[in-house]
Write an enzyme that holds these catalytic residues in place. Structure first.
Site, PDB file in Angstrom:
ATOM      1  N   ASP A 233       0.756  -1.254   0.000  1.00 12.05           N
ATOM      2  CA  ASP A 233       0.000   0.000   0.000  1.00 12.05           C
ATOM      3  C   ASP A 233       0.791   1.312   0.000  1.00 12.05           C
ATOM      4  O   ASP A 233       0.662   2.106  -0.902  1.00 12.05           O
ATOM      5  CB  ASP A 233      -0.936   0.020   1.207  1.00 12.05           C
ATOM      6  CG  ASP A 233      -1.749  -1.267   1.293  1.00 12.05           C
ATOM      7  OD1 ASP A 233      -1.601  -2.135   0.426  1.00 12.05           O
ATOM      8  OD2 ASP A 233      -2.534  -1.395   2.232  1.00 12.05           O
ATOM      9  N   GLU A 470       2.544  -9.003  11.597  1.00 11.05           N
ATOM     10  CA  GLU A 470       2.222  -8.664  10.208  1.00 11.05           C
ATOM     11  C   GLU A 470       3.519  -8.324   9.456  1.00 11.05           C
ATOM     12  O   GLU A 470       3.737  -8.740   8.335  1.00 11.05           O
ATOM     13  CB  GLU A 470       1.265  -7.474  10.219  1.00 11.05           C
ATOM     14  CG  GLU A 470       0.699  -7.106   8.870  1.00 11.05           C
ATOM     15  CD  GLU A 470      -0.211  -5.884   8.963  1.00 11.05           C
ATOM     16  OE1 GLU A 470      -0.354  -5.301  10.062  1.00 11.05           O
ATOM     17  OE2 GLU A 470      -0.780  -5.504   7.924  1.00 11.05           O
TER      18      GLU A 470
HETATM   19  C1  9WN Z   1      -5.696  -2.528   2.635  1.00  9.98           C
HETATM   20  C2  9WN Z   1      -4.601  -7.586   4.793  1.00  9.98           C
HETATM   21  C3  9WN Z   1      -4.029  -6.467   3.941  1.00  9.98           C
HETATM   22  C4  9WN Z   1      -2.939  -6.974   2.981  1.00  9.98           C
HETATM   23  C5  9WN Z   1      -2.179  -5.836   2.331  1.00  9.98           C
HETATM   24  C6  9WN Z   1      -1.688  -4.899   3.413  1.00  9.98           C
HETATM   25  C7  9WN Z   1      -2.864  -4.372   4.238  1.00  9.98           C
HETATM   26  C8  9WN Z   1      -4.983  -3.111   3.861  1.00  9.98           C
HETATM   27  C9  9WN Z   1      -4.857  -2.005   4.888  1.00  9.98           C
HETATM   28  O1  9WN Z   1      -3.527  -5.475   4.830  1.00  9.98           O
HETATM   29  O2  9WN Z   1      -3.722  -3.625   3.401  1.00  9.98           O
HETATM   30  O3  9WN Z   1      -5.943  -3.536   1.697  1.00  9.98           O
HETATM   31  O4  9WN Z   1      -5.878  -1.611   5.460  1.00  9.98           O
HETATM   32  O5  9WN Z   1      -3.763  -1.504   5.117  1.00  9.98           O
HETATM   33  O6  9WN Z   1      -0.964  -3.849   2.860  1.00  9.98           O
HETATM   34  O7  9WN Z   1      -1.107  -6.352   1.570  1.00  9.98           O
HETATM   35  O8  9WN Z   1      -3.506  -7.766   1.984  1.00  9.98           O
HETATM   36  O9  9WN Z   1      -3.573  -8.288   5.446  1.00  9.98           O
END
Ligand code: 9WN
Length: 506
Positions: A233, A470
């Site tokens: 992101d 994470e």
């Molecule tokens: C937005 C769920 C997701 C991952 C992504 C990570 C994060 C979300 C956020 O979490 O993104 O999609 O709210 O930050 O960047 O890679 O799939 O783990």
């Protein structure tokens, strides 16, 4: 050779003492340099001591990883994390299915099936399938925010709502691996094969969507309309393109993510988030229609990491096509997509950095940054040996895992010597176990066994705190973001099975 030890997933399971393997401590195969040296740019970096306590033993780690997946199991699908991410995320589910394959083939298949049950009519696999039971204030932007996406004639008709974006297409890789794991374990093979037959048309539709709606230029590279579609992101990959995005009029919003992390520097900044939410607005106003977004989205970028994953996913789908006896025409199409993908990546090579670069279609310029996504040709399986050699040198150099101050020699999401590097901020520096898995798997495929083994073992050493963070602070090894992250637990299970399998080989 089959993996003989099964991970016990029963409630409260603790495999400690069940066999010899479980008594091994997780140690890297090669010692790291101290890993605790002075930090560069100390004024910008908040450091915390590494996690307390002895590392968890292998058997216990496997049991704890299985327990994380069990806790996050919502009945046929898995939430990405217990609090921060209460819904089903697309590429998380792919990696989660790989971990689940070691526990229960049927459950691994269900993970992918439940996601693809919400596939859009265009073939798009949504980036989030919302959990109807999650409280409204649990994640932003949640289902209410995306409700207009359901008005799109392409949206799935099922009751659960989805986001209108997508994420990197790791799913065929996961499906192929479910069969591979079943074959190695000698368990669930017929079920896995049946699943491949069932899911093949949906995967083909997904890849066709990416090869057409997301690549009308026929460049072999996937276009994304939002940084969230990259899965990385707030990576500096997108800084220049995002800076060009002017935020327009939109309703006020309240961020909820900051309530789930102890330190706001672990998450994207306010101005970044404003742009993220504005781009969601742009997507909704376009009815999430790729053709409209090609005209209207201020963020229009070729993503090399997603494109590399697609090359490998197409290879996996070609193997699935062989297993399921799909028509020859499909196989020809898949071969053409694979070739076009590798060629597209070749064209995005930056000889100065020795990495591959994303490309901003709005201004017609490469996005020059030194991030982990630059290893896209390694992930895609480049056929150019000179490039592979360069990529391995860059990977080993102090620009990535050769940096002497790293806690473990694992690649940070951004090179530690880059001006935009931040050791705690999400995709701007921390080490992501799931990216380690992807690189490990790519190294194995490239025949780089020793490098791969080192990466796997250091990756497991990083997870030996048993918290399944994470992402991790690269210098201290502190877990950041959410604890109990499903895909982190899943890759641990896959690595542990691989470690055991390799150690059993004569
Ligand atoms: C937005 C769920 C997701 C991952 C992504 C990570 C994060 C979300 C956020 O979490 O993104 O999609 O709210 O930050 O960047 O890679 O799939 O783990």
């Amino acid at each position: 050779m089959p993996v003989s030890r099964k991970v016990d997933v029963s409630e409260g399971a603790d495999a400690k003492g069940e066999n010899d393997v479980s008594q091994r401590e997780l140690q890297p195969t090669t010692p790291t340099s101290s890993g605790r040296g002075p930090l560069p740019r100390g004024d910008r970096m908040k450091t915390t001591p590494p996690p307390e306590g002895p590392p968890v033993e292998v058997g216990e780690l496997a049991a704890r990883a299985a327990a994380v997946l069990r806790k996050n199991d919502m009945g046929g699908w898995t939430r990405a994390a217990p609090n921060l991410y209460p819904h089903q995320w697309s590429w998380d589910s792919a990696f989660i299915a790989i971990g689940l394959a070691h526990l229960d083939v049927g459950r691994a298949a269900a993970e992918i099936r439940s996601l693809l049950d919400h596939q859009w009519k265009t073939g798009k696999v949504p980036h989030i399938v919302f959990n109807p039971d999650a409280p409204p204030e649990s994640y932003f932007p949640g289902p209410e925010h995306w409700s207009s996406a359901a008005d799109s004639p392409d949206a799935p008709s099922s009751p659960a709502k989805t986001s209108g974006l997508c994420q990197p297409p790791a799913h065929a890789i996961a499906v192929r691996r479910i069969l591979e794991v079943a074959e190695k374990r000698g368990e669930g093979v017929a079920e896995a094969r049946e699943f491949l037959r069932e899911i093949y048309p949906k995967l083909l539709a997904w890849h066709r969507y990416l090869a057409t709606a997301r690549d009308p230029e026929g460049s072999g590279l996937v276009t994304i309309f939002h940084p969230w579609e990259s899965g990385t992101d707030n990576s500096p990959r997108w800084s220049a393109a995002l800076e060009r995005v002017e935020v327009g009029e939109m309703p006020d919003y309240a961020r909820l993510d900051l309530e789930h992390v102890p330190d706001p520097s672990e998450r994207p900044t306010g101005p970044e988030y404003d742009r993220f939410i504005w781009l969601v607005e742009v997507n909704k106003r376009a009815g999430c229609d790729a053709a409209v977004l090609y005209d209207t989205s201020p963020f229009l970028v070729k993503d090399v990491l997603a494109s590399a994953i697609l090359v490998r996913a197409n290879e996996a789908l070609l193997e699935i096509a062989e297993v399921t006896g799909a028509p020859d025409g499909d196989r020809d199409t898949l071969r053409a997509w694979i070739e076009r993908g590798r060629q597209g990546l070749d064209e995005r090579w930056d000889p100065g950095l020795g990495l591959c670069l994303d490309y901003d279609l709005r201004v017609g310029e490469p996005l020059k940054t030194r991030t982990i996504a630059g290893f896209a040709p390694l992930i895609a399986g480049t056929l150019r040996t000179d490039r592979l050699r360069t990529l391995l040198e860059v990977l080993d150099s102090r620009a990535f895992l050769g940096h002497p101050d790293l806690r473990w020699p694992l690649p940070p999401s951004m090179g530690p010597e880059e001006p935009e590097f931040h050791p705690r901020s999400y995709w701007r520096g921390p080490v992501w176990p799931v990216m380690n898995w992807l690189l490990w798997w790519s190294l194995v495929k490239a025949g780089e066994k020793e490098r791969a083994t080192r990466l796997r073992d250091h990756g497991l050493a990083q997870l030996s705190d048993g918290r399944f963070g994470e992402y991790y602070e690269p210098f201290t090894g502190e877990p950041l973001g959410s604890d109990g992250q499903s895909w982190t637990a899943a890759v641990a299970l896959d690595w542990l099975a691989d470690q055991e399998e390799v150690s059993e080989k004569p």
